[in-house]
Design an enzyme around this catalytic site. Sequence first.
Site, short mmCIF file in Angstrom:
data_model
loop_
_atom_site.label_atom_id
_atom_site.label_comp_id
_atom_site.label_asym_id
_atom_site.label_seq_id
_atom_site.Cartn_x
_atom_site.Cartn_y
_atom_site.Cartn_z
CE LYS A 75 -3.24 2.59 2.98
NZ LYS A 75 -4.06 2.59 4.20
CG ASP A 99 -5.42 7.69 5.10
OD1 ASP A 99 -6.33 8.33 4.53
OD2 ASP A 99 -5.63 6.68 5.79
CE LYS A 151 -6.44 8.30 8.57
NZ LYS A 151 -7.08 7.14 9.19
CG ASP A 202 -1.85 5.00 5.18
OD1 ASP A 202 -1.67 3.98 5.87
OD2 ASP A 202 -2.95 5.31 4.68
CG ASP A 232 -9.70 7.17 7.08
OD1 ASP A 232 -8.65 7.10 6.42
OD2 ASP A 232 -9.73 7.32 8.32
CD GLU A 281 -6.73 5.15 2.70
OE1 GLU A 281 -7.69 5.24 3.48
OE2 GLU A 281 -5.57 4.88 3.09
NE ARG A 301 -10.95 -1.27 3.75
CZ ARG A 301 -11.51 -1.52 4.93
NH1 ARG A 301 -12.66 -2.17 5.01
NH2 ARG A 301 -10.92 -1.13 6.05
N1 BES Z 1 -4.21 4.36 7.20
C1 BES Z 1 -5.32 3.93 7.95
C2 BES Z 1 -5.01 2.82 8.94
C3 BES Z 1 -4.02 3.16 10.03
C4 BES Z 1 -4.48 3.57 11.27
C5 BES Z 1 -2.68 2.97 9.84
C6 BES Z 1 -3.59 3.85 12.28
C7 BES Z 1 -1.79 3.24 10.85
C8 BES Z 1 -2.24 3.67 12.08
C9 BES Z 1 -6.44 3.41 7.03
O1 BES Z 1 -6.47 3.91 5.76
C10 BES Z 1 -7.71 3.79 7.68
O2 BES Z 1 -7.91 4.95 7.85
N2 BES Z 1 -8.53 2.81 8.05
C11 BES Z 1 -9.75 3.06 8.71
C12 BES Z 1 -10.76 2.10 8.17
C13 BES Z 1 -12.16 2.33 8.65
C14 BES Z 1 -12.70 3.63 8.09
C15 BES Z 1 -13.03 1.18 8.22
C16 BES Z 1 -9.54 2.83 10.20
O3 BES Z 1 -8.80 1.92 10.57
O4 BES Z 1 -10.08 3.59 10.99
ZN ZN Z 2 -7.50 5.71 5.54
#
Ligand code: BES
Ligand code: ZN
Length: 498
Positions: A264, A269, A276, A287, A346, A348, A350
């Site tokens: 990825k 992000d 966020k 990210d 968020d 994204e 996947r």
């Molecule tokens: N980049 C984040 C995941 C992440 C969180 C990486 C903390 C490192 C530290 C990812 O893109 C994300 O934001 N995922 C969301 C998914 C949710 C909206 C289903 C998450 O984990 O909150």
């Molecule tokens: Zn994200």
Amino acid sequence: MINYTISSNPLLAHKADAYALFVPEDFKLTGHLKDIAQDIIPDLEALLAKHEFTGKAQSSFLVHMMHDKETKCLILLGAGKHNEKNVEIYRRALGSLVRLAEQYQCKKIALELPEPSFFGIKAEDLGQETSVVTLMAQYHFDEFFKEKRVKEFEFVLVADEACRTDLQKGLDSGSIIGTAVNKARHMIDMPSEHITPSELAARAKEVAKERGLKVTEFKEAEIVNMGMGGLAAVSKGSDRDCHLMILEYKSEKKNAPTLAFVGKGITFDSGGLSLKPAQYMETMKEDMSGAAAVLEAIDALAQLNPPVNIVVAMPISENLPSGKATKPGDIIRFYNGKTAEVRNTDAEGRLILADALSYVEKHYNPDAMIDVATLTGACAYAFGPFFTGMMSQHHDLEQKVQEAANRTGDRVWSLPFHDDYKAAIKSKIADICNIGNPSYRAGAITAGFFLQHFVEKTPWVHLDIAGTAFDVPDISYYRAGATGAAVRLLIDVARNWK
Ligand code: BES
Ligand code: ZN
Ligand code: MG
């Protein structure tokens, strides 16, 4: 860079700033230590007792001494119990050694290597761990300081003459691996204004050029034309274009198996329109840790030449809000024809991995695929910073990755990747939804099952490094910032492929 020489002369015969040796738990003053206690530090036994240093794992002891008419450091490193056979103790001891050497400004370190069997390994492995870990411990992200902080070290490694060839072999491969890990860390630690999508793509091309690898670059217009609606959707909000980079290492061996690593590469992000909260955005330059990991794995593997072919794919984009950004409720179509409802912009990672996974499977028909991604906060919360989340329904491949984790210390832990979770990503208006139904919770696993829709038949492991890629506390060979999670792991999987 660290310079290593191997010598079979006695430890104290070398000219150095620090003399270091391993002692097992409840050690006695014998060998060199007995000589030192007799000739140089008569109070040694009392000092050890006062500081309650007994040689326990993850403990060290430093004392100044006069030697060669200069003050030097004597550093004792706790090797732990005789029967533990745990090489992680060796790694952390080396990490502590490098920290102490920095603190006391020791440039040249004479280190008596322990018996490899004490840590349950062979001489070549000991050599490899020595260079990997000292390089990792030496890493500083000092790019933006006026004065550089990386200290140059020189190691004299004292060992049996009989081990020399094996040790040297391990030191050489370990230098390649440790350098690759640190290159990944540096890319991850660089701010997102410096490592933009096009800059990350340029780094991939640099690696390809340096190592003579075939590289294919898809830019945004082609990505849109090819129907990669996931990657394109994530990039829409950003003024910067997305990229898909493919690198190929070909082994000289005929009919070698092909392993594919997909990482990825979100260079920042923000969450997109599903923005966020500020606190969660602070570290989101990290990210692209998955992309950095797969790039540096192939960088190292091209030098180590294992008898397997490697394909690396890096889908790269920013995830930003704007008047052009993908909106919650939008439906996108991926490269393999499936559609997804984007409920949360968020989620994204996947979306960009989906297109990359199906592209790689279709065009390379690999024997195995491993994707690496800072995919979910849920995984980081489940495991904290010490274990990467592993998800797979292919037991053999999962086992191979587990064994590589055991060998390298780049640790993984399997989550239950059971079909019961599949229903979580049902959508009423598209093939799947990009976030799980809240009643299923298990955000790391449901993200994994989203990716499964883009792998048809290839044995596949998904690695969620959200917790392990960045800011891992307490481990002496890491620092604040990037760890290079999965670089050592992927290299080891490829080198030990059977
Ligand atoms: N980049 C984040 C995941 C992440 C969180 C990486 C903390 C490192 C530290 C990812 O893109 C994300 O934001 N995922 C969301 C998914 C949710 C909206 C289903 C998450 O984990 O909150
Ligand atoms: Zn994200
Ligand atoms: Mg764009």
